[in-house]
Design a protein around this motif. Structure first.
Motif, PDB file in Angstrom:
ATOM      1  N   ASN A   1      -5.728  -2.058   5.082  1.00 55.58           N
ATOM      2  CA  ASN A   1      -4.772  -1.967   3.967  1.00 55.58           C
ATOM      3  C   ASN A   1      -3.412  -2.553   4.327  1.00 55.58           C
ATOM      4  O   ASN A   1      -2.512  -2.607   3.481  1.00 55.58           O
ATOM      5  CB  ASN A   1      -4.607  -0.506   3.532  1.00 55.58           C
ATOM      6  CG  ASN A   1      -5.894   0.045   2.933  1.00 55.58           C
ATOM      7  OD1 ASN A   1      -6.654  -0.696   2.312  1.00 55.58           O
ATOM      8  ND2 ASN A   1      -6.149   1.326   3.133  1.00 55.58           N
TER       9      ASN A   1
ATOM     10  N   LEU B   1      -3.919  -1.862  -6.836  1.00 61.54           N
ATOM     11  CA  LEU B   1      -4.197  -0.594  -6.144  1.00 61.54           C
ATOM     12  C   LEU B   1      -4.129   0.582  -7.106  1.00 61.54           C
ATOM     13  O   LEU B   1      -4.896   1.540  -6.989  1.00 61.54           O
ATOM     14  CB  LEU B   1      -3.208  -0.404  -4.982  1.00 61.54           C
ATOM     15  CG  LEU B   1      -3.418  -1.319  -3.767  1.00 61.54           C
ATOM     16  CD1 LEU B   1      -2.252  -1.195  -2.786  1.00 61.54           C
ATOM     17  CD2 LEU B   1      -4.743  -1.016  -3.053  1.00 61.54           C
TER      18      LEU B   1
ATOM     19  N   GLY C   1      -7.737  -1.953   0.171  1.00 62.44           N
ATOM     20  CA  GLY C   1      -7.897  -0.866  -0.776  1.00 62.44           C
ATOM     21  C   GLY C   1      -9.216  -0.175  -0.536  1.00 62.44           C
ATOM     22  O   GLY C   1      -9.898  -0.476   0.449  1.00 62.44           O
TER      23      GLY C   1
ATOM     24  N   LEU D   1      -6.839   2.363  -3.138  1.00 57.43           N
ATOM     25  CA  LEU D   1      -5.763   3.328  -2.927  1.00 57.43           C
ATOM     26  C   LEU D   1      -6.391   4.714  -2.807  1.00 57.43           C
ATOM     27  O   LEU D   1      -7.377   5.004  -3.481  1.00 57.43           O
ATOM     28  CB  LEU D   1      -4.794   3.300  -4.114  1.00 57.43           C
ATOM     29  CG  LEU D   1      -3.447   4.020  -3.885  1.00 57.43           C
ATOM     30  CD1 LEU D   1      -2.632   3.299  -2.819  1.00 57.43           C
ATOM     31  CD2 LEU D   1      -2.633   4.104  -5.174  1.00 57.43           C
TER      32      LEU D   1
ATOM     33  N   TYR E   1       0.829  -1.210   0.000  1.00 58.06           N
ATOM     34  CA  TYR E   1       0.000   0.000   0.000  1.00 58.06           C
ATOM     35  C   TYR E   1       0.866   1.264   0.000  1.00 58.06           C
ATOM     36  O   TYR E   1       0.607   2.211  -0.743  1.00 58.06           O
ATOM     37  CB  TYR E   1      -0.955   0.008   1.205  1.00 58.06           C
ATOM     38  CG  TYR E   1      -2.116   0.971   1.038  1.00 58.06           C
ATOM     39  CD1 TYR E   1      -3.315   0.548   0.467  1.00 58.06           C
ATOM     40  CD2 TYR E   1      -2.010   2.301   1.422  1.00 58.06           C
ATOM     41  CE1 TYR E   1      -4.384   1.423   0.293  1.00 58.06           C
ATOM     42  CE2 TYR E   1      -3.064   3.190   1.250  1.00 58.06           C
ATOM     43  CZ  TYR E   1      -4.248   2.746   0.684  1.00 58.06           C
ATOM     44  OH  TYR E   1      -5.307   3.622   0.506  1.00 58.06           O
TER      45      TYR E   1
ATOM     46  N   VAL F   1      -4.835  -6.911   1.654  1.00 63.53           N
ATOM     47  CA  VAL F   1      -4.918  -5.478   1.386  1.00 63.53           C
ATOM     48  C   VAL F   1      -6.294  -5.162   0.818  1.00 63.53           C
ATOM     49  O   VAL F   1      -6.649  -5.625  -0.262  1.00 63.53           O
ATOM     50  CB  VAL F   1      -3.829  -5.031   0.388  1.00 63.53           C
ATOM     51  CG1 VAL F   1      -3.944  -3.528   0.124  1.00 63.53           C
ATOM     52  CG2 VAL F   1      -2.433  -5.371   0.907  1.00 63.53           C
TER      53      VAL F   1
END
Lengths: 461, 461
Positions: B144, A170, A208, A210, A112, A206
């Motif tokens: 994240n 991302l 997300g 982003l 990230y 992850v």
């Protein structure tokens, strides 16, 4: 020469005082270059004025090595210098067109953070960011992140593979046209054009999305450096530039064919990956002048540093008790990298090198291709690799900075331009433009959109 | 007013279109400000020309919140904007004197990366870097980085405490005079002046040393924002600037006395910590003009956004079925923050607010001190807090950018200067110079050196 049209791609691989291990001792070197922003401003602006595709910064999240005697006599090995993401971001503000490629390891970072920083740099620079994805093999780095030794090679590459996939996902968080910014209706973005990644894998979970808009290049350019089997596979699947070390034309051609040959299996066209080996050119108006420049640097190699480098490459064998101008003694087998050790010993035996001659041979370019000659000789050598499909361009590693970069710009580039091998002006605005790389499609784009032809393989022809 | 001499310290807290939740909808706002580098260049250069101590950037490693309807109607909540370390590094290259303070969380970062990036920024900027150390309480960020929920409050602060200690230790890796760079002898640095940290703790094992030379300020300035018991303790021990939110003079004076009162226990002088509460000033040449500017922004608050903010602050209670211009209904008890919920309901009851009035009351400055008035009124209010030891300065949160920053510069600063409360020129070159903060000693410096009086407590008087 065989026919191959087109321009070379050129990177300027910046290193504080230059790539030669003894460069910092040269009278022209700014010995504080590793923390002199003015030095890097000068280099970046010179490279941009010369129309290089990109500047390139290596990285290590820790000093390489423990040998205090060696380290204290070198400005290399990441002893003390700028961190690349901060430095490239600052250089973005004082350049306009040149690409900005920085190294960041997948071994001790979080995807990230990396996705976000390079996307942000791509916005700041108006589409000039590139990420050199590496894995870290140094236990000296590992120990700065809670590990007692570095990850096993296979694990490093599995992690890198998943890391690259998460970063790419991302970067697709927002569609190109997600932001409406419609003041009257109050709609800032279209929630249907924002995508939650929700990645769950072996190394990373992850969610997300982003929190950076899709960046000017779609994705920053992905660069890789690995030359192992796993490294070549990862590159064939995901890299857009490879930075590699190849000493001979045969090796370069074989590597090029090998990596490009793997790409079809991943649905990619060979042109969507540019292979740019490192080269350290030392150029003079005459051969004698070039040789003199090289010899001047070589003479500055501290025997302590030279011996330590030979020792590192032969698995820790201490040569300091042997006469510098005598032959290499029989070296015991160690558990160091066999290929490197063999290479070194074969080289020494074949050419009957003394200890001093051996360290001078390897300490300069640190394993990279080294060229000492006139502008025509250097242009010949570069062109030969290019036309034989051993390279799409080169990552130029100036031996001494700023001198060697300026020499290359003033002497070699005019020669390459005369031969139609290098641009005189930038044609595009982004790093992708310079490299001739297509803009990647989003993994969320469907064929029905009509906007993106290929949903998942960004670079298929 | 009681006597207190001296200047206020002022930060310019930049936020894409401004701190008011509806700023992006204002006709003067650049709605793409979050990814417009030119916008930030303009703001940073304006703040520097006005001699602000610093610019300040908040951060979140993820979007705050999941409510797509709310998020898609706001440019806030870290939906999509620059990452602060890259942005500050770029701004370092186009400014010369102003401090550059960026937020980075201790919850989802590694201390080696943070120490390195801020030290690098300090070198790039010639001694202008500051790190705002925060902990992350958002599960949206946690997800994240592989966590399903955020760390418990106590754990976050224990981690932050150890994190700060590791970062500070890494910043001491090289002594001031470690680099000899002696070309003739070949000695680049003195190995005795390079220190291995070898930290082993509950959260981190970090060997070090950092691969960045001791930075121009010794250490970048450490800023903190926590106002909880654990936050105040951490700040009293390690912070050099506190960014806090205090609505009333009494609260501000109590907070100031509380935190400064804790410092002696840590061997620190109260002056080695500057308390700079946030303030959102909306200034007009007349009261009516200021009020009109504020009303214009307030009228732009989208009811969807306003209701979502009330709902978030009352623990998720959905008010959308109730008439906007009717009273607040009875709210059920939830497990949301009791103090916030109570505060909201008390405010609404006390002043007989409708739903629309309530969200307008809270949505603008998002909990920070809000001032609407003439330059003299605003200067009075700031000065009152300063002379009563409720603040050493302020982090100015412009409601609308660039307008509100320019208003503050053109209208309030001349008034503060007339009163002798703000500088007309920078006197020093570093952020420490601007803030009047001493250069920290290295933890490795001994009294016998004579160079550093205090071995471990950097800021003792």
């Amino acid at each position: 020469m065989t026919q191959r049209n087109g321009h070379l791609h050129l990177g300027a691989f910046l290193y504080p005082t230059g790539h030669h291990i003894a460069a910092w001792r040269h009278p022209h070197a700014s010995a504080d270059a590793g923390s002199s922003f003015a030095h890097y401003v000068q280099l970046a602006q010179a490279a941009e004025a010369a129309k290089f595709d990109l500047i390139f910064l290596a990285d290590g999240s820790g000093t390489r090595g423990d040998d205090a005697q060696f380290l204290s006599r070198t400005a290399h090995s990441y002893v003390a210098q700028f961190e690349p993401i901060t430095l490239l971001s600052a250089l973005a503000a004082i350049t306009r067109r040149i690409g900005l490629v920085g190294t960041a390891s997948t071994s001790f970072n979080e995807p990230y953070h990396i996705a976000r920083k390079f996307a942000s740099l791509d916005h700041i620079s108006g589409g000039r960011a590139g990420w050199n994805l590496v894995t870290s093999s140094s236990e000296h780095e590992a120990r700065n992140f809670g590990f007692d030794e570095h990850l096993a090679h296979a694990t490093r590459y599995e992690r890198a593979d998943e890391f690259a996939d998460v970063v790419s996902g991302l970067w697709d968080s927002f569609d190109e046209d997600a932001f409406l910014r419609d003041k009257s209706s109050g709609r800032y973005f279209d929630p249907d054009k924002r995508h939650v990644l929700d990645h769950r894998g072996a190394f990373f979970n992850v969610r997300g999305p982003l929190n950076v808009a899709r960046s000017p290049q779609g994705h920053p350019v992905t660069v890789q450096a690995g030359s192992s089997e796993a490294g070549k596979e990862l590159a064939a699947r995901t890299a857009e530039v490879i930075f590699t070390a190849q000493q001979t034309l045969d090796d370069a051609v074989a590597f090029y064919a090998d990596v490009k040959g793997r790409m079809a299996r991943h649905g990619r066209h060979p042109d969507s990956l540019k292979i740019m080996p490192g080269v350290m050119p030392i150029v003079g108006r005459t051969e004698a002048e070039a040789r003199a420049k090289f010899d001047e640097l070589q003479a500055l190699i501290d025997p302590v540093v030279g011996l330590a480098m030979v020792s590192m490459l032969t698995g820790g064998f201490d040569l300091s008790a042997y006469p510098l101008d005598g032959p290499i003694p029989e070296l015991p087998e160690t558990n160091a990298s066999k290929s490197r050790q063999t290479l070194m010993i074969e080289l020494a035996r074949r050419e009957n090198l003394t200890i001093r001659e051996l360290y001078r041979r390897i300490a300069g370019a640190r394993g990279h291709w080294q060229l000492v000659g006139t502008p025509a000789q250097i242009a010949d050598a570069l062109e030969e690799r290019f036309v034989h499909y051993g390279a799409d361009g080169f990552n130029v590693m100036p031996a001494l900075l700023p001198d060697s970069l300026n020499d290359f710009i003033e002497l070699v580039l005019p020669e390459l331009r005369r031969r139609g091998r290098f641009r005189s002006e930038y044609e595009g605005r982004t790093l992708r433009d310079h490299l001739g790389l297509a803009r990647p499609a989003s993994r969320y784009a469907s064929r029905e959109d009509g906007k993106f032809a290929v949903p998942c393989a960004a670079h298929a022809a």
